[in-house]
Design an enzyme around this catalytic site. Structure first.
Site, PDB file in Angstrom:
ATOM      1  CD  GLU A   1     -10.100-107.279   0.936  1.00  0.00           C
ATOM      2  OE1 GLU A   1      -9.190-108.004   1.376  1.00  0.00           O
ATOM      3  OE2 GLU A   1      -9.907-106.111   0.542  1.00  0.00           O
TER       4      GLU A   1
ATOM      5  CD  GLU B   1      -2.698-102.275   0.006  1.00  0.00           C
ATOM      6  OE1 GLU B   1      -2.933-102.667   1.160  1.00  0.00           O
ATOM      7  OE2 GLU B   1      -3.375-102.619  -0.975  1.00  0.00           O
TER       8      GLU B   1
ATOM      9  CG  ASP C   1      -5.744-107.661  -2.958  1.00  0.00           C
ATOM     10  OD1 ASP C   1      -5.571-108.580  -2.159  1.00  0.00           O
ATOM     11  OD2 ASP C   1      -5.957-106.488  -2.619  1.00  0.00           O
TER      12      ASP C   1
END
Ligand code: GCU
Length: 640
Positions: free
Chosen positions: A380, A262, A352
């Site tokens: 998240e 990323e 993820d």
């Protein structure tokens, strides 16, 4: 308002009040136990008199220096009249086990290192804020670029946190975000004094401090034109920098690295492998300590090197690239090539931290490599601590399939309840305790006992009803059958079915008018299913329902093992999930007289938001699939 004591309210050790104790160790951690006992109103037994409670360290494993290797002496025996610890840290864990009312017997953690990873920034990041994916206010370490440990209050808060983590069985912490920006890179060098101050507080509770570093630090910090791991100047830079860190923090835990991921720098820039990158740092960390590679087996600083490496600039038209495959494709071929003090840290699922994913195949594909499994307590993708979502049932399934080490992304911040949602404290507690007690519901019971002392049985049953199956409920009203995502891009809260569908991030559901799901089979798809040593995922006939759309693209009329069609399952679970959240809200309202009013109000407000959000999820998902498929709900419920 005072900070909530979480699972260590003032009454924690009251049952020990008046007892006479003897501590047969002069280790600094024995000093911490002594402080705890004195605080609880115990007194030392007078010389020559017998003690009610004795704390001893079995001499053969006593360590004389304050530097403790991870996992050394964490186990202990409760003898009925005290604690017999394998090492100094076992004294602390034994003491907290007494508080839980532990029965005489042997206690040992299943995982040697039990780490909490903070994603805290020093500076406020323009997009991600003070804490990346943080839902509990700011950091307890830094605020707007300023170190909070410089003030007595800040220092006290860090110490209080250390005490809570120790009581949950945690023995390691990484203090900063894996995305290491420019200011944070300096924690390695001119700001390392701040890390040392944090480490001093954690050490009092047997917790070792680790640091996230930027692989390009030699360049970012301005000293070198390259970060090539095979360049001797780079090796020298890391060796000298690490030596200073280790000389300031004698028990420094080591580095955590997100490389080539990323946008973070890594060895690929220089045509080097991840093993070459990790091993260079591993050697730098130990060069001052040991003269030869042969000595690397001794406890000492380690490199946690993350396996979260994938192409985040994927072309969505390209159906051959599969993000789920990436970690295995990058890392499995490197098995056996990592130094002994490198630990490859692997997210528990291949994508993820979604509410439902299969176990990452990397976790069983690298027998010659030290591995850590990475979990995410910060919610998240599981409601961002506005939704009740007790994650321990999922974690315990994961932990039952792996061994080695565990690392959990923190859900804490400067919020008065530590975790934003008071009930999310249970996730932090479980992040440590599951290594000692693998039963997630028993761990929840422990947490209730400690956090709500003398809780009436009605409160206990309300909390269980709210929390035991809260992850399943969350799963019901969000993305169906393991397909994942469908969240708002960027912040990841709330539904947006096609939000990621045409983006470079590699998280697609491929819904069309006929069906939905990702074909990851060997026969017709990306062959991710072949990364497993078994063939269960290759066919819908053997794939578990809850993972069907992770592995297969099927028609809406496909009949699940449960006997329902995929489309009807989507409707049913979304109606049921949202209804369950409404009952959770009503149930909590009925607990008003049973808990502290402020805590009750905080949870009540969040449950209102959870009802709103679950309704939105239900309506968007149902409307989306109804419009795509044209198939009505068999029960005629309202779909917008
Ligand atoms: C997720 C998350 C990022 C984080 C990344 C990681 O993609 O959204 O904020 O940096 O995981 O684990 O490195």
């Amino acid at each position: 308002m005072t900070i909530h004591p979480a699972w260590l309210p003032p009454s924690t050790f009251h049952f020990l009040t008046g007892k006479r104790f003897l501590i047969d160790s002069d280790h600094p951690l024995a000093g911490t136990v002594r402080e705890e006992l004195l605080r609880a109103g115990c007194g030392p037994a007078a010389p020559g008199t017998s003690a009610d409670l004795t704390f001893t360290v079995v001499p053969s494993t006593t360590l004389s220096s304050p530097s403790i290797g991870v996992g050394d002496g964490d186990g202990f025996t409760l003898t009925g009249s005290g604690v017999e610890a394998d090492g100094p840290r076992g004294l602390i864990y034994g003491l907290f086990e007494l508080a839980r009312g532990g029965l005489p017997g042997r206690y040992e953690p299943a995982f040697t290192r039990r780490m909490i990873d903070h994603w805290d920034n020093v500076d406020v990041h323009p997009v991600m804020g003070q804490v990346e994916r943080g839902y509990s206010g700011g950091s307890i370490f830094w605020k707007d670029g300023v170190f909070l440990g410089s003030s007595p209050d800040g220092l006290k808060r860090i110490r209080t946190y250390a005490r809570l983590l120790a009581a949950a069985g945690i023995n390691a912490v990484t203090v900063n975000n894996v995305n290491v920006h420019r200011t944070e890179a300096r924690l390695l060098t001119d700001r390392r004094g701040e890390v040392a101050v944090i480490a001093d507080q954690f050490r009092r509770y047997g917790i070792v401090t680790h640091l996230s570093v930027n692989f390009a630090a030699p360049v970012i910090l301005g000293d070198l034109p390259t970060a090539d791991p095979l360049d001797p100047r780079v090796q020298q830079w890391w060796a000298a920098t690490s030596a200073q860190l280790v000389s300031d923090i004698a028990d420094f835990g080591g580095y955590l690295v997100k490389a080539d991921s990323e946008g973070q720098p890594g060895p690929f820039t220089y045509g080097r492998s991840h093993a070459e990158g990790a091993n260079m740092l591993a050697a730098a960390l130990t060069s001052r300590l040991v003269p030869s590679l042969g000595a690397l087996r001794t406890p000492g600083p380690v490199v946690h090197w993350r396996a979260f490496v994938y192409d985040h600039r994927q072309d969505w038209r390209d159906r051959t690239t599969d993000r789920a495959r990436a970690a295995y494709d990058h890392f499995a071929p490197l098995d056996g090539l990592f130094a002994d003090n490198v630990i490859v840290q692997v997210k528990h699922g291949p994508i993820d931290f979604q509410p439902r994913e299969p176990l990452s195949p990397v976790l069983t594909a690298m027998p010659r490599t030290r591995l850590a499994v990475e979990l995410q307590a910060t919610q998240e993708y599981t409601g961002q601590q506005r939704h009740v979502c007790y994650l321990a049932p999922m974690w315990s399934e994961v932990l039952a399939q792996v061994d080695g080490e565990m690392a959990t992304v923190a859900n804490t911040g400067d919020d008065i309840y530590w975790t934003g949602h008071p009930l999310a404290q249970a996730n932090l507690y479980a992040a440590g305790r599951l290594a000692w007690n693998p039963d997630p519901i028993a761990v929840l019971d422990e947490w209730i006992d400690l956090t709500f002392p003398r809780a009436p049985s009605r409160l206990r049953s309300i909390l269980h009803e709210l929390m035991d199956t809260s992850l399943l409920t969350y799963e019901q009203y969000t993305a169906p059958l393991g397909v994942g995502f469908m969240v708002r891009p960027g912040h990841h809260y709330g539904p947006d079915v096609d939000g990621y569908e045409y983006t470079p991030w590699g998280t697609y559901h491929f819904a069309d008018r006929d069906g939905v799901g990702v074909d990851r089979t060997s026969a017709t798809g990306t062959a991710f299913a072949a990364q497993y040593p078994h063939t269960w995922y290759e066919s819908p006939a053997t794939c578990p329902d809850e993972l069907l759309l992770f592995f297969h693209h099927v028609p809406y009329t496909h009949v699940l093992h449960s006997g329902t069609t995929v489309i009807q399952h989507i409707y049913d679970t979304h109606f049921e999930g949202a209804t369950r959240v409404e009952s959770m809200r009503d149930l909590w309202r009925s607990a008003a007289a049973l808990v502290d009013p402020d805590l009750h109000a905080r949870v009540a407000a969040r449950l209102d938001e959870q009802v709103r959000s679950a309704t939105e999820w239900r309506d968007q998902i149902n409307a989306y699939f109804h419009r795509k498929s044209g198939i009505p709900d068999a029960h005629g419920r309202r779909i917008h």
